[in-house]
Write an enzyme that holds these catalytic residues in place. Structure first.
Site, PDB file in Angstrom:
ATOM      1  N   ARG A  16      13.104  56.408  45.800  1.00 61.14           N
ATOM      2  CA  ARG A  16      12.755  56.780  44.739  1.00 61.14           C
ATOM      3  C   ARG A  16      11.920  57.441  44.682  1.00 61.14           C
ATOM      4  O   ARG A  16      11.536  58.097  43.442  1.00 61.14           O
ATOM      5  CB  ARG A  16      11.556  55.180  45.139  1.00 61.14           C
ATOM      6  CG  ARG A  16      11.876  53.844  44.894  1.00 61.14           C
ATOM      7  CD  ARG A  16      10.792  53.687  44.724  1.00 61.14           C
ATOM      8  NE  ARG A  16      11.277  52.580  44.311  1.00 61.14           N
ATOM      9  CZ  ARG A  16      10.386  50.965  44.052  1.00 61.14           C
ATOM     10  NH1 ARG A  16       9.312  51.362  44.059  1.00 61.14           N
ATOM     11  NH2 ARG A  16      11.053  49.578  43.967  1.00 61.14           N
ATOM     12  N   LYS A  19      -1.853  36.045  55.265  1.00 57.44           N
ATOM     13  CA  LYS A  19      -0.692  36.332  55.645  1.00 57.44           C
ATOM     14  C   LYS A  19      -0.382  35.851  57.625  1.00 57.44           C
ATOM     15  O   LYS A  19      -1.329  35.907  58.175  1.00 57.44           O
ATOM     16  CB  LYS A  19      -0.723  38.221  56.330  1.00 57.44           C
ATOM     17  CG  LYS A  19       1.017  38.259  55.788  1.00 57.44           C
ATOM     18  CD  LYS A  19       0.481  39.800  55.909  1.00 57.44           C
ATOM     19  CE  LYS A  19       2.286  40.176  55.462  1.00 57.44           C
ATOM     20  NZ  LYS A  19       2.144  42.067  55.037  1.00 57.44           N
ATOM     21  N   GLU A  33       5.801  55.577  46.889  1.00 58.60           N
ATOM     22  CA  GLU A  33       6.882  56.926  47.121  1.00 58.60           C
ATOM     23  C   GLU A  33       6.903  58.411  46.403  1.00 58.60           C
ATOM     24  O   GLU A  33       7.454  59.665  47.040  1.00 58.60           O
ATOM     25  CB  GLU A  33       8.612  56.919  47.418  1.00 58.60           C
ATOM     26  CG  GLU A  33       8.039  55.143  49.070  1.00 58.60           C
ATOM     27  CD  GLU A  33       7.502  54.172  48.757  1.00 58.60           C
ATOM     28  OE1 GLU A  33       7.668  53.608  47.685  1.00 58.60           O
ATOM     29  OE2 GLU A  33       8.066  52.932  49.189  1.00 58.60           O
TER      30      GLU A  33
HETATM   31  C1  LIG Z   1       9.498  50.708  47.997  1.00 55.48           C
HETATM   32  C2  LIG Z   1       9.108  50.210  49.271  1.00 55.48           C
HETATM   33  N1  LIG Z   1       7.919  50.934  50.422  1.00 55.48           N
HETATM   34  C3  LIG Z   1       8.262  50.279  50.738  1.00 55.48           C
HETATM   35  C4  LIG Z   1       8.456  49.287  51.262  1.00 55.48           C
HETATM   36  C5  LIG Z   1       7.930  48.220  52.621  1.00 55.48           C
HETATM   37  N2  LIG Z   1       7.697  47.515  52.878  1.00 55.48           N
HETATM   38  C6  LIG Z   1       7.736  45.799  52.228  1.00 55.48           C
HETATM   39  S1  LIG Z   1       6.722  44.579  52.516  1.00 55.48           S
HETATM   40  C7  LIG Z   1       5.651  45.650  52.382  1.00 55.48           C
HETATM   41  C8  LIG Z   1       3.913  45.391  52.067  1.00 55.48           C
HETATM   42  C9  LIG Z   1       3.896  44.974  50.759  1.00 55.48           C
HETATM   43  O1  LIG Z   1       3.222  44.047  50.689  1.00 55.48           O
HETATM   44  P1  LIG Z   1       2.523  43.086  49.388  1.00 55.48           P
HETATM   45  O2  LIG Z   1       3.035  43.489  48.438  1.00 55.48           O
HETATM   46  O3  LIG Z   1       0.687  43.093  49.603  1.00 55.48           O
HETATM   47  O4  LIG Z   1       3.065  41.710  50.140  1.00 55.48           O
HETATM   48  P2  LIG Z   1       2.882  41.194  51.480  1.00 55.48           P
HETATM   49  O5  LIG Z   1       3.825  41.784  52.871  1.00 55.48           O
HETATM   50  O6  LIG Z   1       1.863  41.248  51.940  1.00 55.48           O
HETATM   51  O7  LIG Z   1       3.404  39.295  51.181  1.00 55.48           O
HETATM   52  C10 LIG Z   1       6.387  46.921  52.321  1.00 55.48           C
HETATM   53  C11 LIG Z   1       5.209  48.576  52.246  1.00 55.48           C
HETATM   54  C12 LIG Z   1       9.680  48.679  50.303  1.00 55.48           C
HETATM   55  N3  LIG Z   1      10.180  46.680  51.167  1.00 55.48           N
HETATM   56  N4  LIG Z   1       9.227  49.600  49.025  1.00 55.48           N
END
Ligand SMILES: Cc1ncc(C[n+]2csc(CCOP(=O)(O)OP(=O)(O)O)c2C)c(N)n1
Length: 624
Positions: free
Chosen positions: A397, A282, A369
């Site tokens: 959700r 990242k 969630e």
């Molecule tokens: C349902 C939901 N909950 C929370 C989020 C907030 N959110 C956006 S990106 C993220 C982390 C995602 O992590 P990952 O899937 O590992 O992708 P990365 O950011 O590491 O590329 C979160 C919690 C979201 N987009 N959707």
């Protein structure tokens, strides 16, 4: 724009490039992402991590015929730059400009609109199934992060895909990072896979042996197959993905273009569910984002040279989140039954201080969630006072959990609904405009919205005392104290707060709109129109005696809220008069329209939807 990127009008153009040029392109894409996000803000860290992945996929696939479905979509900037959007990339997240997420209406290369986590597997499987029913021939690839993979929705999709034996590719973009630090058993499991690359080598050997088996007869074949299974389980406990019906490949270096291109070329020949495990970093290529990916997950503008982020929360007018953050710690000290839950957003929701102080009473459950809410219900049943801090848009959700697990059992779960209202530049997937509608209809739920930070603290304190299901909604906005005589008057369930008296009309405002209502009152006053302004405080239950009193006065009522009109606070007021057989009162609802609201700065959007003091005053004047 200069270099190779300026000549990439579509993915077809990158197929002409050699490896050296592809690497140069990766560098140019990174520069452009850093440059534009430093001015416009956005999800820089995740997007810097997928540059090579996007190039390798577009090099090997034929988008838009082949479909690439990005999960969440916050990491899709390189994909945008490679699919004809480099020219207007500097309009990213601006009103009327490019969205920060994939949007089907924005490009034929975005097959599915998203913004919430873990929709990629199910939607990609749907696309693949439609393809098969229509007897078409193309590839469907879902790219999902390690945090999103650990959600129920992703499991449901994979479970179904493995069963269907669908021709579908899932690329796990494993950067070993959620927004904050990774949590959960899946994360540990992925780490064991990274630590055990040996497995694929051993499997290749075992397959060679199997190929030679026909000469030995079916009994021996079965024996070797059994041996292979045993070996798999020995080397990689569980072989989760294989057992779910996927061919697992990896882990591979997600920044090694050569390795990825040759991997994609091979696996794209397969016609079964395939799972590629790519390891990425990242923030790759920008020192400050690599060092602190959590801080550079979603940023406002920043200084490229120093890495200093212009923090929207800084200054005197502290955010609601900060007030929540302080109060939850105070309540944690006073009341040992208070526990706090976040669904992968400890920083965003302001729970990091509580987590540090009370590590045993803090739960980061990952991006889950629905689980967060039912887990809280269980904690409440077990005698705790759970506070679920969650963004309005993501709480959507958990609707069944709110009904079935909390409201029905009248359990004292406290929802602190942050980002309630316009979420700004993240746009329609992130605006929290439905929570008033979907919480106020839950029987027995107390639904409140504070006008400022001080009132939020009071509401949280009371919620802990009341022992009932409570929802408190507050926006991503300044929580500057609103000075009024009874600002810190005791909070009684279902009692509003009178802030100003005027003879001509009544404004009944809720939450973030209270301040706007007062300011509109000032504008109107200069024109000789005097407004009563009431801070509703409660969306459910409503202040019956206040509403009856206004009805007696005969003054026209204007309701104000930062949420959609239908099913909202104003609708609750209308329903109240209908229920009470009070038919002479005129009510006009000032709210957000019942449509999906585009991305743009919160202030810009409020202006567009006539919810600024001047606009509200103008509407009221015209109506009177
Ligand atoms: C349902 C939901 N909950 C929370 C989020 C907030 N959110 C956006 S990106 C993220 C982390 C995602 O992590 P990952 O899937 O590992 O992708 P990365 O950011 O590491 O590329 C979160 C919690 C979201 N987009 N959707």
């Amino acid at each position: 724009m200069s270099g190779i990127l300026k000549d990439i009008a579509s993915p077809a153009d990158i197929k002409k490039l050699d490896m050296k040029q592809l690497k140069q392109l990766a560098g140019e894409i990174r520069e452009r992402i850093i440059d534009v996000t430093s001015k416009k803000g956005g999800h820089i860290a995740a997007s810097l991590g997928t540059v090579e992945l996007a190039i390798a996929m577009h090099y090997c696939l034929e988008s838009p015929k082949d479909k690439i479905v990005w999960d969440v979509g916050h990491q899709s900037y390189a994909h945008k730059l490679l699919t004809g959007r480099a020219g207007n990339f500097d309009t990213l997240r601006e009103m009327g400009g490019l969205s920060g997420f994939p949007r089907a209406e924005e490009s034929e290369h975005d097959p599915f609109t998203c913004g919430h986590s873990a929709t990629s597997v199910s939607s990609a499987l749907g696309l693949a199934s439609a393809r098969d029913l229509k007897k078409e021939d193309h590839k469907v690839v879902a790219v999902i992060g390690d945090a999103s993979l650990a959600t129920g929705l992703a499991f449901e999709g994979m479970n179904h895909a493995g069963h269907m034996r669908s021709n579908l590719v899932i690329v796990l973009n494993d950067n070993e990072q959620f927004i904050s630090k990774p949590v959960g058993a899946m994360s540990k499991y992925l780490n064991t896979l990274i630590a055990n690359p040996l497995y694929n080598k051993v499997r290749a050997e075992a397959e060679k042996i199997i190929k030679a088996i026909p000469k030995l007869g079916p009994g021996a074949y079965k024996a070797v197959k059994k041996f292979q299974e045993g070996l798999k389980n020995l080397l990689v406990p569980g072989i989760l993905f294989e057992e779910l019906g996927f061919r697992y490949f990896g882990p591979i270096d997600g920044h090694d273009l050569g390795q990825m291109i040759s991997m994609f070329r091979k696996i794209l020949l397969l016609k079964e569910p395939v799972f590629i495990h790519a390891i990425t970093k990242k923030g790759k290529g920008y020192r400050f984002a690599e060092e602190d990916p959590a801080r550079f997950h979603g940023v406002t503008s920043f200084d490229v040279t120093t890495g200093r982020i212009d923090d929207a929360d800084e200054g005197d007018e502290r955010s609601f989140t900060r007030h929540f953050s302080e109060k939850i710690i105070e309540l944690g000290c006073k009341e040992p039954r208070v526990v706090a839950i976040t669904a992968a957003m400890p920083d965003g929701t302001g729970l990091q201080g509580f987590a540090k102080k009370f590590p045993d009473r803090f739960f980061d459950v990952g991006i889950t969630e629905p689980h967060a809410v039912t887990f809280a219900a269980g904690l409440a049943r077990g005698g705790m006072i759970p506070v679920v801090a969650i963004y309005s848009t993501f709480l959507q959700r958990s609707y069944d959990q709110l009904i079935h697990d909390v409201a029905l059992q009248r359990l004292p779960v406290i929802l602190c609904i942050d980002r309630a209202g316009l979420a700004g530049k993240d746009g329609p997937t992130h605006h929290g405009v439905f929570d008033i509608s979907y919480t106020r209809s839950l029987p027995g739920f107390i639904v409140m919205a504070p006008k400022d930070g001080a009132e939020l603290k009071l509401m949280l304190e009371k919620a802990v005392e009341w022992g009932k299901p409570v929802a408190i909604r507050y926006p991503r906005a300044s929580a500057k104290r609103i000075v009024s005589a009874s600002s810190c008057a005791p909070l009684e369930i279902g009692r509003s707060e009178l802030l100003r008296e005027g003879k001509d009309l009544t404004i009944l405002a809720v939450g973030s709109m209270v301040n706007t209502a007062l300011a509109s009152g000032d504008v109107l006053s200069k024109k000789g129109i005097e407004a009563t302004v009431v801070n509703a405080r409660f969306i459910s239950p409503l202040d019956k005696s206040m509403l009856e009193e206004i009805a007696r006065s005969g003054k026209k009522i204007f309701t104000m809220e930062e949420g959609v009109a239908d099913g909202g606070f104003g609708s609750a007021v209308l329903e109240f008069f209908e229920r009470e057989n009070i038919h002479h009162v005129k009510v006009r609802r000032l709210a957000l329209p019942d449509e999906f609201i585009e991305h743009g700065a919160r202030e810009e959007l409020l202006r567009k939807y006539h919810l600024t003091p001047d606009e509200v005053a103008a509407t009221i004047e015209a109506e009177l």
